[in-house]
Design a protein around this motif. Structure first.
Motif, PDB file in Angstrom:
ATOM      1  N   ALA A 122      40.034  67.639  56.766  1.00  0.00           N
ATOM      2  CA  ALA A 122      39.290  68.693  56.073  1.00  0.00           C
ATOM      3  C   ALA A 122      38.585  69.739  56.798  1.00  0.00           C
ATOM      4  CB  ALA A 122      37.928  68.043  55.263  1.00  0.00           C
ATOM      5  N   LYS A 123      38.472  70.902  56.614  1.00  0.00           N
ATOM      6  CA  LYS A 123      37.995  71.861  57.439  1.00  0.00           C
ATOM      7  C   LYS A 123      36.377  71.471  57.640  1.00  0.00           C
ATOM      8  CE  LYS A 123      41.254  75.630  56.702  1.00  0.00           C
ATOM      9  NZ  LYS A 123      41.681  76.965  56.044  1.00  0.00           N
ATOM     10  N   ARG A 125      48.066  64.256  50.424  1.00  0.00           N
ATOM     11  CA  ARG A 125      47.154  64.705  51.207  1.00  0.00           C
ATOM     12  C   ARG A 125      47.037  66.414  51.229  1.00  0.00           C
ATOM     13  NH1 ARG A 125      47.103  64.434  57.255  1.00  0.00           N
ATOM     14  NH2 ARG A 125      48.371  66.497  56.912  1.00  0.00           N
ATOM     15  N   ASP A 126      48.237  67.029  51.704  1.00  0.00           N
ATOM     16  CA  ASP A 126      48.229  68.478  51.895  1.00  0.00           C
ATOM     17  C   ASP A 126      48.064  69.204  50.584  1.00  0.00           C
ATOM     18  OD1 ASP A 126      48.253  68.088  54.522  1.00  0.00           O
ATOM     19  OD2 ASP A 126      50.566  68.422  54.657  1.00  0.00           O
ATOM     20  N   GLN A 185      41.065  61.027  56.602  1.00  0.00           N
ATOM     21  CA  GLN A 185      41.661  62.166  56.263  1.00  0.00           C
ATOM     22  C   GLN A 185      40.571  63.167  55.858  1.00  0.00           C
ATOM     23  OE1 GLN A 185      44.618  62.646  56.425  1.00  0.00           O
ATOM     24  NE2 GLN A 185      45.919  61.084  55.251  1.00  0.00           N
ATOM     25  N   ARG A 186      39.550  62.854  55.528  1.00  0.00           N
ATOM     26  CA  ARG A 186      38.273  63.494  55.452  1.00  0.00           C
ATOM     27  C   ARG A 186      37.654  63.748  56.544  1.00  0.00           C
ATOM     28  NH1 ARG A 186      33.080  61.368  52.086  1.00  0.00           N
ATOM     29  NH2 ARG A 186      33.022  59.849  54.039  1.00  0.00           N
ATOM     30  N   TYR A 189      33.393  67.254  50.870  1.00  0.00           N
ATOM     31  CA  TYR A 189      34.183  66.258  49.964  1.00  0.00           C
ATOM     32  C   TYR A 189      33.524  64.820  50.062  1.00  0.00           C
ATOM     33  CZ  TYR A 189      37.945  69.272  51.004  1.00  0.00           C
ATOM     34  OH  TYR A 189      38.652  70.679  51.143  1.00  0.00           O
ATOM     35  N   ARG A 227      36.347  66.958  45.755  1.00  0.00           N
ATOM     36  CA  ARG A 227      35.596  68.174  46.275  1.00  0.00           C
ATOM     37  C   ARG A 227      34.147  68.151  45.666  1.00  0.00           C
ATOM     38  NH1 ARG A 227      40.273  69.774  44.583  1.00  0.00           N
ATOM     39  NH2 ARG A 227      41.774  70.453  46.093  1.00  0.00           N
ATOM     40  N   PHE A 245      44.494  69.256  49.830  1.00  0.00           N
ATOM     41  CA  PHE A 245      43.500  70.033  50.531  1.00  0.00           C
ATOM     42  C   PHE A 245      44.033  71.387  50.179  1.00  0.00           C
ATOM     43  CE2 PHE A 245      42.721  66.191  53.274  1.00  0.00           C
ATOM     44  CZ  PHE A 245      41.230  66.287  52.992  1.00  0.00           C
ATOM     45  N   TYR A 303      42.660  62.843  45.412  1.00  0.00           N
ATOM     46  CA  TYR A 303      43.822  62.460  46.025  1.00  0.00           C
ATOM     47  C   TYR A 303      43.501  61.011  46.312  1.00  0.00           C
ATOM     48  CZ  TYR A 303      45.843  61.084  50.573  1.00  0.00           C
ATOM     49  OH  TYR A 303      46.672  60.523  51.720  1.00  0.00           O
TER      50      TYR A 303
END
Length: 344
Positions: free
Chosen positions: A213-214, A187-188, A208-209, A219, A135, A191, A198
């Protein structure tokens, strides 16, 4: 110090090696016939990594790995959708291939000495590195700042663990490893705020990013380890015919890119190009016979799925949310490591 998951993986390799020695060659050779009889290819997939293999809202698998698998369905059966995917964890991949639960494993595993003693890797279809998702708010901008931080990872992924160990040794730090049964759980957990970082393959981290990610801009990805991991397509040992089909299908993808042949211009190229192009694309009777395939198998693969660049771009590259550079995955003529074998 090596973790328990590595010891379990080593034990699994030994066990599978024992199974491998007892494989009946005649039975293994019949895999292509079994595929043709059942009418679909069974392919190992990740457990839902964006850009690599993940079902969409309609259950249709999309991603680089999924599309590479589809090329084999086209070569063998003439139809990219005559395929079924089996999501597997790191510990399930080789047993599934060895026992015949799947026919082909696409890219989810890095080629190593011990692994290739158990299954047979056919081709390196993606060179990757390891990456740590962090992050931005935590201001972890370099590996040395990971000292004392927690890292989520999938147990059994030996090379990602090695990357963490290399990082610890290089910078004199110690990270707290938190293991999960699958990369999705790891991963979960990250996040969800249960870990500071991770670790996974670099392309997977980018996926994944970009897709999970929201807000991807929150990130960063920090490269760890020193390996350019050779991820490969694998089949069971003793299966020469399927090995050949997979190898030369992969070759056709790079060959088509090198010759400027795409899914859009293939018919034009076939009408106007060299004798080699006409031969490989099925104009020469008997071209598919050595593989037990239709003469038009390579034409069908490129027409339905495109060349390697097209598969890369729509799933990982410029036409995808990930925007991953080809890098080492480019053709040798463009500074990468990939090149097609001759067709003589």
């Amino acid at each position: 110090m090596k973790c328990n998951s590595l010891k379990m993986l080593a034990g699994a390799v030994v066990t599978l090696a024992g199974l491998s020695s007892g494989v009946d060659d005649a039975a293994a050779q019949a895999v292509v016939n079994k595929i043709k009889e059942r009418g679909y290819v069974s392919c190992g997939a990740s457990q839902g990594v964006p850009g690599l293999s993940r079902p969409d809202e309609k259950g249709y698998y999309r991603g680089f790995d999924s599309d590479i698998c589809r090329t084999f369905a086209v070569a063998l059966l003439g139809d990219k959708d005559k395929i079924r995917y089996v999501p597997l964890t790191a510990g399930q991949r080789f047993p599934a291939l060895q026992t015949g639960e799947i026919d082909i494993l696409s890219r989810t595993s890095t080629i190593t000495y011990s692994r290739d003693a158990v299954v047979r890797f056919v081709w390196i279809n993606l060179y990757d590195t390891d990456g740590l998702l962090v992050r931005k708010a935590d201001k972890i901008t370099e590996p040395r700042l990971l000292d004392g931080k927690t890292v989520c990872l999938q147990g059994g992924g030996s090379l990602t663990e090695k990357a963490i160990e290399e990082t610890e040794e290089e910078f004199g730090i110690a990270m707290k490893k938190v293991y999960y049964d699958s990369t999705i759980q790891a991963r979960d957990a990250f996040f969800g705020g249960r870990c500071d970082s991770y670790v996974t393959d670099g392309t997977a981290a980018a996926g994944q990013r970009a897709s999970v990610a929201k807000n991807p801009a929150d990130y960063d990805i920090i490269k760890v380890g020193h390996a350019a991991e050779p991820n490969g397509v694998a089949v069971a040992r003793g299966d020469d015919q399927l090995f050949d089909v997979v190898r030369w299908t992969m070759n056709a993808l790079f060959w088509a890119e090198a010759n400027g042949i795409t899914s859009q211009n293939i018919d034009e190229k076939l009408a106007s190009s060299s004798a080699e192009v006409k031969r490989v694309l099925g104009e020469e009777a008997g071209f598919g016979k050595p593989l037990g395939l239709d003469d038009k198998w390579a034409y069908n693969v490129i027409k339905q799925m495109g060349n390697y660049a097209e598969i890369w771009d729509r799933n990982l590259g410029k036409d995808s949310p990930l925007k991953v550079e080809r890098g080492l995955n480019a053709l040798w003529s463009d500074g990468g490591l990939n090149y097609p074998f001759p067709w003589e």
